[in-house]
Motif scaffolding. Structure first.
Motif, mmCIF file in Angstrom:
data_model
loop_
_atom_site.group_PDB
_atom_site.id
_atom_site.type_symbol
_atom_site.label_atom_id
_atom_site.label_comp_id
_atom_site.label_asym_id
_atom_site.label_seq_id
_atom_site.Cartn_x
_atom_site.Cartn_y
_atom_site.Cartn_z
ATOM 1 N N ARG A 1 52.566 20.720 36.720
ATOM 2 C CA ARG A 1 51.609 21.258 35.705
ATOM 3 C C ARG A 1 51.121 22.457 36.330
ATOM 4 N N GLU A 2 50.642 23.670 35.644
ATOM 5 C CA GLU A 2 50.023 24.666 36.190
ATOM 6 C C GLU A 2 48.621 24.783 35.723
ATOM 7 N N ALA A 3 47.671 24.997 36.465
ATOM 8 C CA ALA A 3 46.277 24.960 36.090
ATOM 9 C C ALA A 3 45.608 25.785 37.047
ATOM 10 N N TYR A 4 44.456 26.649 36.840
ATOM 11 C CA TYR A 4 43.545 27.152 37.595
ATOM 12 C C TYR A 4 44.136 28.131 38.821
ATOM 13 N N GLY A 5 45.352 28.749 38.298
ATOM 14 C CA GLY A 5 46.172 29.488 39.268
ATOM 15 C C GLY A 5 47.027 28.708 40.369
ATOM 16 N N PRO B 1 35.457 23.526 35.408
ATOM 17 C CA PRO B 1 34.906 24.144 34.277
ATOM 18 C C PRO B 1 34.549 25.733 34.558
ATOM 19 N N ALA B 2 33.922 25.918 35.765
ATOM 20 C CA ALA B 2 33.443 27.116 36.354
ATOM 21 C C ALA B 2 34.819 28.282 36.229
ATOM 22 N N GLY C 1 37.151 29.087 34.399
ATOM 23 C CA GLY C 1 37.501 30.074 33.231
ATOM 24 C C GLY C 1 36.313 30.619 32.697
ATOM 25 N N SER C 2 35.115 30.579 33.235
ATOM 26 C CA SER C 2 33.744 31.132 33.016
ATOM 27 C C SER C 2 33.682 32.514 33.035
ATOM 28 N N ALA C 3 33.075 33.264 32.132
ATOM 29 C CA ALA C 3 33.124 34.633 32.097
ATOM 30 C C ALA C 3 31.961 35.453 33.293
ATOM 31 N N LYS C 4 31.288 34.133 33.736
ATOM 32 C CA LYS C 4 30.019 34.321 34.383
ATOM 33 C C LYS C 4 30.478 34.418 35.849
ATOM 34 N N TYR C 5 31.617 33.756 36.063
ATOM 35 C CA TYR C 5 32.100 33.655 37.544
ATOM 36 C C TYR C 5 33.316 34.343 37.848
ATOM 37 N N LYS C 6 33.281 34.746 39.109
ATOM 38 C CA LYS C 6 34.832 35.414 39.470
ATOM 39 C C LYS C 6 35.337 34.424 40.610
ATOM 40 N N THR C 7 36.474 34.048 40.607
ATOM 41 C CA THR C 7 37.098 33.044 41.692
ATOM 42 C C THR C 7 37.881 33.772 42.773
ATOM 43 N N MET C 8 37.622 33.066 44.018
ATOM 44 C CA MET C 8 38.449 33.415 45.000
ATOM 45 C C MET C 8 39.251 32.187 45.452
ATOM 46 N N THR C 9 40.685 32.382 45.894
ATOM 47 C CA THR C 9 41.396 31.365 45.969
ATOM 48 C C THR C 9 41.990 31.263 47.532
ATOM 49 N N GLU D 1 18.739 29.235 37.693
ATOM 50 C CA GLU D 1 19.105 28.423 36.493
ATOM 51 C C GLU D 1 20.467 27.938 36.730
ATOM 52 N N ARG D 2 21.263 28.426 37.423
ATOM 53 C CA ARG D 2 22.596 27.670 37.480
ATOM 54 C C ARG D 2 23.031 28.204 38.935
ATOM 55 N N PRO D 3 24.247 27.406 39.376
ATOM 56 C CA PRO D 3 24.611 27.875 40.771
ATOM 57 C C PRO D 3 25.154 29.172 41.153
ATOM 58 N N ALA D 4 24.702 29.452 42.195
ATOM 59 C CA ALA D 4 25.381 30.815 42.774
ATOM 60 C C ALA D 4 26.823 30.860 42.946
ATOM 61 N N PHE D 5 27.075 29.591 43.399
ATOM 62 C CA PHE D 5 28.731 29.495 43.442
ATOM 63 C C PHE D 5 29.158 27.681 43.309
ATOM 64 N N HIS D 6 30.405 27.750 43.035
ATOM 65 C CA HIS D 6 30.803 26.416 42.914
ATOM 66 C C HIS D 6 32.264 26.756 43.892
#
Length: 384
Positions: A140-144, A165-166, A168-176, A275-280
């Motif tokens: 399966r493919e998910a999260y890149g 969950p974070a 796909g959130s518009a509030k976060y940018k992902t580094m892989t 109010e929310r994590p700075a990063f996950h």
């Protein structure tokens, strides 16, 4: 240990008394050496970045000595096959993609995505195909990422992918991240959970003081909550940007929650009054060789976007450099631990931190005995 379920965002949780362990005896005496426990295959494991499996191409990868060939068919679907041709055992990762099938480079035997043989070009008309092909893995493919299920195939349908969950959130940018680390996967779980090792990163993050506030343990999980304060020293620009979402701040503390939920690991950092994590961070450590002395670390670092448009994009190179430097130091340490284990032939660690003793028990209880080396060559793998 505690049963507290508070999320800790912006508030300080109450501390809890943890189980004490005598410093005058080895608390792991008489237990199975964790470094001889294999990763349980009955979970979804990432084995490649999605972008690495290009259209019409084959990629060689592995899980615990089981060589796996990934290929993307004409439809865009990804397939995962045991990386050996049933005919002469030549790796199928050397093969050619034709539509949705994979053809061996040697005698051109063709395989469907489930591992069954679909064509042998030199067979006479009417001759039957061999009833067995090679093992096909659920994929399966998910999260890149590309996930395979190396365990019992019937369990794949009832085993969920990890939740991120974070991502796909518009509030976060992902580094892989995807890096090979030459150590048993358990060293990676211990490294992230035991934040007392921050002295290792003093040249990058300055002098940080971590305080374990509480932790709790379940059958498949260990979760720890730390209070971090900056005790002085020069702080790397990347660390400041990462903790402050791209904007400098003067917070006095950060709250960090780290969780091993077998076989994955997560980390959340919440700055003071946020109010929310700075990063996950979501991470998985996938053993590559049959003895599981090397693993591939996959990480998704999801960073909260600041209110200033474009600020995170400008900060991205600094954050990337910071995280790479921290990871390089961690890799140096865990690989040194692995070398010591190999030199001594056993685990001689004098561990006194109850949190790490508990995560070791979770990894032991959920892991499996290492497979005999003969199984790594494919002879023990069932064919279809």
């Amino acid at each position: 240990m505690t049963d507290s379920d508070s999320d800790g965002a912006g508030t300080l949780p109450a501390g809890a008394g943890n189980r004490r362990v005598s410093r005058h005896r080895d608390p792991t005496a008489g237990t199975t050496d964790l470094r001889r426990v294999g990763a349980n295959p009955d979970f979804w494991y990432p084995v490649a970045l999605s972008r690495s499996v290009r259209d019409g191409r084959v990629l060689a990868t592995a899980f615990a000595g089981r060589r796996i060939a990934l290929y993307r068919g004409e439809s865009g679907a990804i397939y995962a096959l045991e990386d050996r041709c049933a005919h002469r055992q030549v790796p199928l990762s050397m093969g050619v993609v034709e539509g949705e099938t994979l053809r061996c480079c040697y005698h051109a035997w063709a395989y469907r995505g489930d591992g069954r043989i679909s064509h042998i070009p030199y067979l006479a008309k009417g001759d039957g195909l061999p009833p067995r092909g090679v093992r096909g893995y659920p994929v399966r493919e998910a999260y890149g990422l590309v996930f395979v299920f190396p365990g019992a195939p019937e369990k794949a349908a009832v085993t969920a992918l990890p939740e991120v969950p974070a991502f796909g959130s518009a509030k976060y940018k992902t580094m892989t991240f995807s890096r090979t680390v030459r150590c048993h996967y358990s060293f990676m779980h211990e490294n992230l959970l035991d934040m007392n090792h921050q002295f290792l990163h003093r040249g990058i993050v300055g002098r940080l003081h971590p305080e374990l506030l509480e932790y709790r343990t379940g059958e498949r999980s260990v979760e720890a909550r730390y209070l971090f304060t900056h005790a002085g020293g020069k702080r790397n620009r990347g660390a400041t940007l990462l903790a402050s979402k791209g904007v400098r701040r003067s917070a006095s503390y950060d709250l960090m929650t780290i969780r091993t939920e077998y076989p994955y690991q997560t980390l959340d950092l919440v700055p003071e009054n946020a109010e929310r994590p700075a990063f996950h961070l979501w991470a998985a450590y996938v053993p590559e060789d049959s003895e599981q002395r090397s693993c591939r670390a996959y990480g998704l670092l999801m960073i909260q976007k600041p209110g200033i448009p474009g600020a995170l994009q400008l900060a991205w190179p600094f954050i990337r450099r910071f995280t790479e430097r921290v990871f390089a130091e961690d890799r140096m340490a865990v690989e040194a631990e692995q070398r010591a284990w190999e030199e001594q032939g056993e685990d001689r660690n004098l561990e006194v931190f109850p949190l790490i003793l508990d995560v070791r028990e979770v990894l032991r209880a959920n892991g499996v005995p290492l497979r005999p080396q003969v199984a790594a060559c494919g002879t023990a793998e069932p064919s279809r």
